[in-house]
Design a protein around this motif. Structure first.
Motif, PDB file in Angstrom:
ATOM      1  N   ILE A 174      31.223  33.172  35.638  1.00 33.46           N
ATOM      2  CA  ILE A 174      31.501  34.608  35.761  1.00 33.46           C
ATOM      3  C   ILE A 174      31.349  35.339  34.412  1.00 33.46           C
ATOM      4  O   ILE A 174      31.766  36.478  34.258  1.00 33.46           O
ATOM      5  CB  ILE A 174      32.901  34.882  36.371  1.00 33.46           C
ATOM      6  N   LYS A 199      41.184  33.369  33.720  1.00 34.93           N
ATOM      7  CA  LYS A 199      40.557  33.835  34.966  1.00 34.93           C
ATOM      8  C   LYS A 199      41.322  35.055  35.507  1.00 34.93           C
ATOM      9  O   LYS A 199      40.728  36.039  35.935  1.00 34.93           O
ATOM     10  CB  LYS A 199      40.544  32.710  35.996  1.00 34.93           C
ATOM     11  N   LYS A 200      42.641  34.954  35.421  1.00 33.42           N
ATOM     12  CA  LYS A 200      43.477  36.043  35.924  1.00 33.42           C
ATOM     13  C   LYS A 200      43.272  37.331  35.106  1.00 33.42           C
ATOM     14  O   LYS A 200      43.052  38.403  35.673  1.00 33.42           O
ATOM     15  CB  LYS A 200      44.942  35.595  35.861  1.00 33.42           C
ATOM     16  N   SER A 251      40.810  38.197  33.409  1.00 31.28           N
ATOM     17  CA  SER A 251      39.423  38.679  33.331  1.00 31.28           C
ATOM     18  C   SER A 251      39.043  39.589  34.497  1.00 31.28           C
ATOM     19  O   SER A 251      37.986  40.211  34.481  1.00 31.28           O
ATOM     20  CB  SER A 251      38.454  37.497  33.270  1.00 31.28           C
ATOM     21  N   LYS A 252      39.919  39.670  35.491  1.00 34.66           N
ATOM     22  CA  LYS A 252      39.572  40.454  36.691  1.00 34.66           C
ATOM     23  C   LYS A 252      39.284  41.910  36.359  1.00 34.66           C
ATOM     24  O   LYS A 252      38.365  42.514  36.909  1.00 34.66           O
ATOM     25  CB  LYS A 252      40.699  40.356  37.725  1.00 34.66           C
ATOM     26  N   GLU A 253      40.079  42.452  35.466  1.00 32.20           N
ATOM     27  CA  GLU A 253      39.928  43.861  35.113  1.00 32.20           C
ATOM     28  C   GLU A 253      38.539  44.144  34.523  1.00 32.20           C
ATOM     29  O   GLU A 253      37.880  45.115  34.891  1.00 32.20           O
ATOM     30  CB  GLU A 253      41.020  44.217  34.099  1.00 32.20           C
ATOM     31  N   ARG A 301      35.817  42.326  34.895  1.00 29.98           N
ATOM     32  CA  ARG A 301      34.809  42.134  35.950  1.00 29.98           C
ATOM     33  C   ARG A 301      34.723  43.385  36.837  1.00 29.98           C
ATOM     34  O   ARG A 301      33.637  43.790  37.228  1.00 29.98           O
ATOM     35  CB  ARG A 301      35.145  40.912  36.810  1.00 29.98           C
ATOM     36  N   ASN A 302      35.874  43.973  37.120  1.00 27.76           N
ATOM     37  CA  ASN A 302      35.869  45.197  37.924  1.00 27.76           C
ATOM     38  C   ASN A 302      35.159  46.341  37.209  1.00 27.76           C
ATOM     39  O   ASN A 302      34.446  47.127  37.816  1.00 27.76           O
ATOM     40  CB  ASN A 302      37.299  45.605  38.281  1.00 27.76           C
ATOM     41  N   LYS A 341      31.504  45.951  37.666  1.00 25.27           N
ATOM     42  CA  LYS A 341      31.096  46.343  39.020  1.00 25.27           C
ATOM     43  C   LYS A 341      31.053  47.861  39.156  1.00 25.27           C
ATOM     44  O   LYS A 341      30.103  48.421  39.690  1.00 25.27           O
ATOM     45  CB  LYS A 341      32.069  45.773  40.059  1.00 25.27           C
ATOM     46  N   ASP A 352      31.110  41.063  46.272  1.00 26.95           N
ATOM     47  CA  ASP A 352      32.424  40.799  45.678  1.00 26.95           C
ATOM     48  C   ASP A 352      32.531  39.379  45.179  1.00 26.95           C
ATOM     49  O   ASP A 352      31.923  38.486  45.650  1.00 26.95           O
ATOM     50  CB  ASP A 352      33.518  41.076  46.690  1.00 26.95           C
TER      51      ASP A 352
END
Lengths: 184, 596
Positions: free
Chosen positions: A42, A157-158, A160-162, A164-165, A168, A184
């Motif tokens: 990712i 991983k947790k 990094s979501k922001e 990644r968003n 997108k 997604d």
């Protein structure tokens, strides 16, 4: 205390290299107090280090009372008291402490002038000039069962979501490639 | 030992056994590491005329004495063997984080021979080796393989180099990838892994690297850090990596377009490094301990990943007349997963398209694929057929030389390769020193053996000083180029052996022989002196030459495809030029003392 800017971390691991060399005059991830997690599929890279969390699980659960807070806010080990029981490592939610050669090693902030920051030339790691409030970390039985490596991976991983968003949203907003469906 | 581990791991895949050998100090002094150590070992240990895909064939992975230390950009590995594509010396080289992990796992070199009866992968941890089942990974792409092994071993920090379906199917130009997208692709080293039923090599190591003179070594490394960061190219390379070359090469008229029929096109701004960076790049990525993060992560919503580098980007765009950047990114992703050399692959596609354009071959020769310039569907479908050796893909999987010999009808003349290795994306008619490099390189048409970047500098004064001719700094001149190549091939060899990145060491002119000797001495404590180091580099280059002659290479193969010698470029800033390759090769032989 450090600030980490996830989008600027290239995963070069210069921080690891500098850390182990400064403390032990050798090059080794094992002896480094900062460890980079690379989640290649990712595109995420980030170092994990002791963030002196609000809860201080390690210090508060040490049966020998061998851990204490040092002059710069770092967690320090009294090697005379420590018996290497590994509880501090088990209690750390993000895998920032490990027992190496019988004693816990973790970020000691290099007397306020961290070596890792000196070699980080992208700005991913910086000193927090504003001295923000301590971050709260969540801990449960599920997390405690994981190895330090797995904890570090899950933590990055947790968080990094922001980012990644953001990637997108940027693609959708700018409509850079009209025939693209965002998955997604 | 300091710097080095001093250990070579010998794997026998037939018996599933291994042993550890000490590497003698004298061998380290005479071959340094990485490519040098590999080439010398291969010359000494591979029986002449060994069939590259037989169990007796040897595959070597080598790293440098300073890999895993604070020396910037020095964590690359070279994988060497006798190439199944060319039948002469083959090697590939990649960065990432696998090389440094091999050092931490306890070895300077891995030597692999034999053939497993079922698919396996190796897990090497602190000097010990496990032969693990990989039957469940058969047919999986490189991304899946890497992720599944890390899951199986419950450790995301394990470094893995793996092959994809192309190498499993013995496509002759299969690659080996670590960190998903760090690829040793040239000359089919992945294919050798495939022939041995070795799907991957997983590494984990805790053994620290010690160096002899830590303070001096650190100081010199920091000096190089500064040199890199203050270099005028730093910003450009960080923004675009090697993809900056698309617009640069178009400007000087050497950007391969429609299979080298042109050196310039009017759509390069749509496919350029600048456009890629502005549209799709979201962050930088770096190899182990590198302070110039020239790799980039792109994100389009539909496809994401690291790269592409210039060769792959140009290969899937102008080389084959394809104008859609997003499609090139998708192909980059596909070949990374399937594991094949994008340079060889796109030469094959370009050759097929030109053969059809010129009426030499027809659509029916290629399973009725509509191979006209830039046709995306046909490009993808032909690639897929090659990966799985389906239909015409079975012939094309042998490389452009063999494929063109199969079809005949003078299609061989359009096959752009030297010694069976397909040419890279830089038209030699406008960069004569590179032309010489393609011709004399010990692994075939490739720029990396000498990377005479200096010819693009226009620095006449320095050219005169270093090489005796002002013309050495003029890309369109042939004079002075043999002298230039004779020097830079040694720096390239040293880069490959210590093992530093040539973009930094050579193209950015960071590494010279004096610095190299100092680094080696401070790091290893062995006595590498600068004048001896130059001889050592020469010696290794001569051993590679001996290896190739032993395998049947003829001196007349040190040349370029006819197109570059006879057809002048039509447009752009290199228009009117061809390469007088004979003149340069003759002079180069004279300097080297090689026999015709």
């Amino acid at each position: 205390m450090f600030i980490l800017d996830l989008k600027l971390c290239t995963g070069c691991r210069r921080c690891e290299v500098a850390c182990s060399f400064y403390h032990f005059k050798l090059f080794s991830r094992k002896y480094s107090r900062i460890k980079v997690v690379k989640i290649e599929e990712i595109g995420i890279d980030a170092p994990v280090f002791c963030i002196q969390c609000k809860e201080k699980y390690c210090l508060n659960n040490c049966p020998q009372k061998a851990l204490y807070t040092g002059d710069y806010g770092e967690i320090t080990v009294d090697v005379k008291k420590c018996n290497g029981c590994n509880l501090c490592s088990l209690y750390c939610p993000i895998g920032a402490i490990e027992i190496i050669d019988g004693y816990p090693i973790l970020c000691d902030l290099c007397q306020g002038n961290p070596e890792c920051i000196k070699v980080c030339n992208t700005g991913a790691l910086k000193i927090d000039e504003n001295k923000k409030k301590a971050v709260s970390l969540h801990l449960n039985k599920f997390i405690m069962k994981k190895s330090p490596e797995e904890k570090r991976y899950n933590y990055i991983k947790k968080i990094s979501k922001e980012l990644r968003n953001k990637w997108k949203n940027r693609i959708m907003k700018e409509n850079l490639c009209s025939d693209i469906q965002v998955n997604d | 030992m300091f710097g080095y581990t001093g250990k070579r791991l010998i794997i026998d895949l037939t018996e599933h056994t291994y042993k550890v050998e000490n590497i003698e100090e004298s061998l380290l002094l005479s071959s340094i590491g990485g490519r040098g150590l590999n080439s010398v070992t291969l010359f000494n240990r591979l029986k002449p005329q060994t069939e590259p895909l037989s169990p007796e064939s040897i595959l070597l992975f080598g790293i440098g004495p300073l890999t895993g230390t604070c020396l910037p950009a020095s964590a690359r590995f070279t994988v060497s063997g006798k190439s199944p594509l060319t039948g002469i010396l083959g090697d590939g080289n990649a960065g990432g984080h696998w090389a440094s992990e091999l050092k931490f796992a306890g070895f300077d070199q891995i030597s692999i021979s034999g053939k497993s009866n079922k698919w396996i992968y190796l897990f090497i941890f602190n000097g010990k080796v496990e032969f693990r089942n990989a039957e469940y990974l058969k047919g999986k792409d490189i991304f899946e393989t890497t992720t599944l092994i890390r899951k199986e071993l419950k450790d995301n920090s394990i470094q893995i180099s793996a092959i994809g379906p192309a190498s499993e199917n013995l496509v002759k130009f299969g690659s080996i990838s670590c960190n998903l997208t760090r690829i040793a692709a040239r000359t089919g080293m992945g294919t050798i892994m495939g022939s041995k039923k070795l799907k991957a090599i997983a590494l984990k190591g805790d053994i620290p690297v010690k160096i002899k003179h830590p303070d001096k070594f650190l100081k010199l490394s920091q000096l190089l850090d500064k040199k890199i960061e203050s270099h005028p190219e730093f910003g450009r390379r960080k923004k675009m990596g090697t993809t900056m070359l698309i617009s640069q090469l178009n400007k000087i008229g050497i950007l391969p377009t429609n299979h080298f029929q042109n050196g310039i096109n009017d759509y390069s701004d749509k496919i350029s490094g600048e456009t890629l960076s502005e549209k799709f790049n979201v962050k930088n990525k770096a190899c182990f301990n590198c302070n110039l993060p020239c790799s980039r992560y792109f994100f389009t919503g539909e496809v994401e990943g690291e790269g592409p580098e210039y060769e792959t980007l140009c290969g899937f765009t102008s080389r084959i007349g394809q104008k859609d950047l997003h499609f090139a990114l998708k192909m980059n992703d596909y070949v990374n997963r399937m594991g094949l050399d994008s340079i060889t692959l796109t030469e094959i596609i370009g050759w097929a398209m030109e053969c059809i354009q010129k009426g030499i071959l027809s659509f029916s020769d290629f399973d009725n694929l509509n191979l006209v310039w830039g046709n995306k569907k046909a490009i993808f479908e032909l690639t897929r057929k090659i990966v799985y050796r389906e239909g015409v893909g079975d012939i094309l999987a042998e490389g452009v030389k063999k494929a063109s010999e199969y079809f005949g009808k003078d299609s061989e003349k359009l096959a752009l390769h030297v010694k069976g290795l397909e040419i890279i994306c830089g038209d030699p008619r406008g960069i004569k020193g590179y032309g010489l490099t393609y011709a004399i390189s010990s692994r075939g048409a490739d720029h990396l053996r000498a990377e005479p970047f200096f010819e693009l500098t226009c620095n006449k004064k320095e050219a005169k000083k270093r090489f005796g001719y002002e013309e050495a700094a003029d890309r369109l001149e042939e004079t002075g180029k043999p002298e230039l190549v004779n020097y830079t091939e040694k720096i390239a060899l040293l880069c490959d052996s210590i093992t530093m990145c040539k973009n930094i060491g050579l193209c950015m002119d960071i590494l010279d022989i004096q610095t190299c000797a100092e680094l080696l001495n401070y790091g290893t404590g062995l006595n590498f002196n600068p004048s001896k180091l130059y001889e050592t580099a020469e010696h290794i280059i001569n051993i590679e030459r001996e290896f190739n002659l032993r395998e049947g290479l003829k001196p007349e193969e040190d040349t370029l495809p006819e197109r570059f010698i006879k057809e002048p470029l039509k447009n752009g800033k290199s228009a009117g030029h061809t390469v007088n390759i004979k003149k340069m090769v003759d002079r180069y032989y004279e300097i080297k003392g090689w026999k015709k």
